[in-house]
Design a protein around this motif. Structure first.
Motif, PDB file in Angstrom:
ATOM      1  N   MET A  34      -4.161  -9.061  -0.653  1.00  0.00           N
ATOM      2  CA  MET A  34      -3.829  -7.704  -1.080  1.00  0.00           C
ATOM      3  C   MET A  34      -3.847  -6.755   0.113  1.00  0.00           C
ATOM      4  N   ALA A  35      -2.863  -5.940   0.186  1.00  0.00           N
ATOM      5  CA  ALA A  35      -2.777  -5.020   1.314  1.00  0.00           C
ATOM      6  C   ALA A  35      -3.776  -3.886   1.161  1.00  0.00           C
ATOM      7  N   GLU A  36      -4.372  -3.572   2.282  1.00  0.00           N
ATOM      8  CA  GLU A  36      -5.315  -2.462   2.257  1.00  0.00           C
ATOM      9  C   GLU A  36      -4.655  -1.201   2.765  1.00  0.00           C
ATOM     10  N   LYS A  37      -5.033  -0.135   2.164  1.00  0.00           N
ATOM     11  CA  LYS A  37      -4.480   1.141   2.593  1.00  0.00           C
ATOM     12  C   LYS A  37      -5.602   1.997   3.162  1.00  0.00           C
ATOM     13  N   THR A  38      -5.356   2.464   4.366  1.00  0.00           N
ATOM     14  CA  THR A  38      -6.364   3.295   5.004  1.00  0.00           C
ATOM     15  C   THR A  38      -6.183   4.744   4.566  1.00  0.00           C
ATOM     16  N   ILE A  39      -7.245   5.293   4.049  1.00  0.00           N
ATOM     17  CA  ILE A  39      -7.189   6.688   3.632  1.00  0.00           C
ATOM     18  C   ILE A  39      -8.075   7.506   4.562  1.00  0.00           C
ATOM     19  N   LEU A  40      -7.462   8.480   5.175  1.00  0.00           N
ATOM     20  CA  LEU A  40      -8.247   9.355   6.045  1.00  0.00           C
ATOM     21  C   LEU A  40      -9.076  10.297   5.186  1.00  0.00           C
ATOM     22  N   VAL A  41     -10.332  10.416   5.565  1.00  0.00           N
ATOM     23  CA  VAL A  41     -11.228  11.319   4.853  1.00  0.00           C
ATOM     24  C   VAL A  41     -11.765  12.333   5.848  1.00  0.00           C
ATOM     25  N   CYS A  42     -11.789  13.564   5.448  1.00  0.00           N
ATOM     26  CA  CYS A  42     -12.275  14.625   6.322  1.00  0.00           C
ATOM     27  C   CYS A  42     -13.710  14.335   6.752  1.00  0.00           C
TER      28      CYS A  42
END
Ligand SMILES: [Zn+2]
Length: 88
Positions: free
Chosen positions: A1-9
């Motif tokens: 499964m592809a991972e998605k990087t989410i930027l967090v403040c």
């Protein structure tokens, strides 16, 4: 499964819109910021002038003293001589 990087403040934990790199002296720091915190950071900033590397700026500052005298000194002396020795 592809991972998605989410930027967090890095300040408030909200989804971040930008990753910024802050350069302090020789250190480069990275921080992810949401829009409000990005606006807070960039408030009062100005655009960096491009096309003037740090090394050139430092050399220019040193040269400021007496350019004519230093030119005269280096003319016959400090010229790097090619004294290459055969490696083998
Ligand atoms: Zn934030």
């Amino acid at each position: 499964m592809a991972e998605k990087t989410i930027l967090v403040c890095d300040v408030c934990g909200e989804p971040a819109g930008q990753r910024v790199t802050i350069r302090i002296g020789r250190r480069a720091l990275v921080k992810d910021l949401c829009d409000p915190h990005l606006a807070e950071l960039t408030d009062g900033t100005r655009l960096a002038k491009r096309g003037r590397p740090r090394a050139v700026g430092a050399a220019a500052g040193r040269r400021k003293s007496t350019p004519a005298a230093s030119d005269r000194q280096t003319r016959g002396r400090k010229r790097p001589r090619k004294r290459e020795q055969p490696a083998a």
